[in-house]
Scaffold this motif. Sequence first.
Motif, PDB file in Angstrom:
ATOM      1  N   ASN A 233       0.760  -1.282  -0.018  1.00  0.00           N
ATOM      2  CA  ASN A 233      -0.060   0.004  -0.122  1.00  0.00           C
ATOM      3  C   ASN A 233       0.742   1.390   0.030  1.00  0.00           C
ATOM      4  N   HIS A 234       1.342   1.601   1.217  1.00  0.00           N
ATOM      5  CA  HIS A 234       2.212   2.863   1.339  1.00  0.00           C
ATOM      6  C   HIS A 234       3.088   2.850   0.289  1.00  0.00           C
ATOM      7  N   MET A 235       4.115   1.950   0.256  1.00  0.00           N
ATOM      8  CA  MET A 235       5.485   2.198  -0.554  1.00  0.00           C
ATOM      9  C   MET A 235       5.126   2.283  -2.016  1.00  0.00           C
ATOM     10  N   LEU A 236       4.074   1.503  -2.492  1.00  0.00           N
ATOM     11  CA  LEU A 236       3.596   1.377  -4.081  1.00  0.00           C
ATOM     12  C   LEU A 236       2.917   2.777  -4.476  1.00  0.00           C
ATOM     13  N   GLN A 237       2.199   3.254  -3.463  1.00  0.00           N
ATOM     14  CA  GLN A 237       1.570   4.621  -3.599  1.00  0.00           C
ATOM     15  C   GLN A 237       2.724   5.702  -3.866  1.00  0.00           C
ATOM     16  N   PRO A 247      -0.433  14.356 -15.074  1.00  0.00           N
ATOM     17  CA  PRO A 247      -2.044  14.114 -15.270  1.00  0.00           C
ATOM     18  C   PRO A 247      -2.624  15.394 -15.976  1.00  0.00           C
ATOM     19  N   SER A 248      -3.510  15.137 -16.662  1.00  0.00           N
ATOM     20  CA  SER A 248      -4.309  16.438 -17.182  1.00  0.00           C
ATOM     21  C   SER A 248      -4.739  17.639 -16.597  1.00  0.00           C
ATOM     22  N   ARG A 256      -5.438   9.469 -10.414  1.00  0.00           N
ATOM     23  CA  ARG A 256      -5.291   7.979 -10.445  1.00  0.00           C
ATOM     24  C   ARG A 256      -5.398   7.143 -11.689  1.00  0.00           C
ATOM     25  N   ASP A 257      -5.865   7.803 -12.693  1.00  0.00           N
ATOM     26  CA  ASP A 257      -5.572   6.973 -14.057  1.00  0.00           C
ATOM     27  C   ASP A 257      -4.056   6.927 -14.417  1.00  0.00           C
ATOM     28  N   GLU A 258      -3.241   7.916 -13.903  1.00  0.00           N
ATOM     29  CA  GLU A 258      -1.748   7.894 -14.156  1.00  0.00           C
ATOM     30  C   GLU A 258      -1.077   7.109 -13.128  1.00  0.00           C
ATOM     31  N   LYS A 259      -1.371   6.996 -11.885  1.00  0.00           N
ATOM     32  CA  LYS A 259      -0.910   6.080 -10.942  1.00  0.00           C
ATOM     33  C   LYS A 259      -1.019   4.772 -11.258  1.00  0.00           C
ATOM     34  N   ASP A 430      -8.989  -0.414  -9.093  1.00  0.00           N
ATOM     35  CA  ASP A 430      -7.776  -1.165 -10.206  1.00  0.00           C
ATOM     36  C   ASP A 430      -6.439  -0.612  -9.604  1.00  0.00           C
ATOM     37  N   GLU A 431      -6.490   0.349  -8.723  1.00  0.00           N
ATOM     38  CA  GLU A 431      -5.011   0.610  -7.947  1.00  0.00           C
ATOM     39  C   GLU A 431      -4.520  -0.506  -7.171  1.00  0.00           C
TER      40      GLU A 431
END
Length: 479
Positions: A233-237, A247-248, A256-259, A430-431
């Motif tokens: 969770n934390h580190m991958l975020q 992001p646009s 969140r699309d870009e992450k 999806d994240e």
Amino acid sequence: MNFTADRLLLFGATGDLAQRMLLPSLAALHADALIADDVKIIGTARSEMTDIEFRNFAREALEKYMPADRRSGMAEFLGRLSYHPLDATTLDGFQGLADKVGEPQRGLAIFLSTAPSLFEPTIKGLQHAGLDGENVRMCLEKPLGTDLESSREINDAVAAAFPEDRIFRIDHYLGKETVQNLLALRFANIMFEPLWNAAHIDHVQITVGETVGLEGRVAFYDDAGAIRDMVQNHMLQLLALVAMEPPSDFDATAIRDEKVKVLRSLREVRQGETVTGQYRAGAIGGEAVPGYDEELGKDSETETFVAIKAHVDNWRWKGVPFYMRTGKRLPERVTEIVVQFSQVPHSIFEGKGAKMVPNRLVIGIQPEENVQLSMMAKVPGLGRDGIRLRSVPLDIAMPDAFVGQHRRIAYERLLLDLIEGDQTLFVRRDEVEAQWEWIDAIRAGWAAQGLTPQSYTAGSWGPSAAIALAEKDGVSWYE
């Protein structure tokens, strides 16, 4: 449907998280007049309490965990609170809970801080009592499963009552000021973004160190281990925020699309790219501490330390390693991101005897929030015997840069966003599933290799193999 809630329902309202974080955060929001006067807070848990007893419980928590200078208006804040005891495993008490909540004028926000095993029965109880309408949103506290399959089961159960645009999954690291400031650092400063790629960055390090051991989390931690407790969770975020494309817009969907693109670009970790460890007796801050097996009271193969060499396989980051490490009983409590820039292609000072080191950006998240950029500068002097250069740190200490601003608990930002309906700092389904897919593959690899944790002494930076993991690439961990 967007709305600002005027009711906040806290499940697990007598738990440790509520005492340390949730109630102090809500009291701080009240003190700063950031939530409307008509917002009511209803707590629920198994414990039998009256409204008055819960308010006294909350008062004790605030006096223990909240700075005195932030407790203004405590009596008025406590007046917002009420309580309803509930056994979430049966449907019987949910109608009484609905009666206690009453009819919101604008909407209801629910914060679910319970064991994952209670998620599904709680959702069914809320549906049974009609607390799942269009003016209700749901916030979920981790852990959201133990692997991809269990995470999907939880998400499916919640999705049966709430659409994705009304589900708020918390990762409290995203509420920390310096984590949010990472976006400002990257996307509001022209000096960084053109260099933020494989052509100019040698590697990235992410460290989350804890000095504590089990600290009352025996059952949970021995089932989870470091990789599921911290990395998933934390580190991958943090990695996703460092590596994401611009992001646009600054809104929930765009960010969140870009992450999730980053998380889906993570290369499967290969053999030899991870190190696991488990602490043995040692000393922290000069005080002797027991080993993990002694604290647990039995032998275990659960890792309390993990180091990973990760790669993001896309155009921006191809060939740039991301070194991550986290562990318990390490020398320091620290969370930081280190961006190591590449060496200049040619040194004009070499003939004058000057030695150069690459620029480095260090983003401190805890315990101190700061940003430090090291730059090469000439050491003062006439230079008759040559030119001497030295790496000079440029520090931006956030509390000093913004004098007069309170240092906020991460949950303050997140609870306010929950009440107001802003999902930007919350994690989308999806994240979560992309994170679990990557973690599950690592754990499957450990099982296939018969990998067991190596011992390390409490108070050290983990097994020596973790040092070798980086040093074989010519990299030293930043300490």
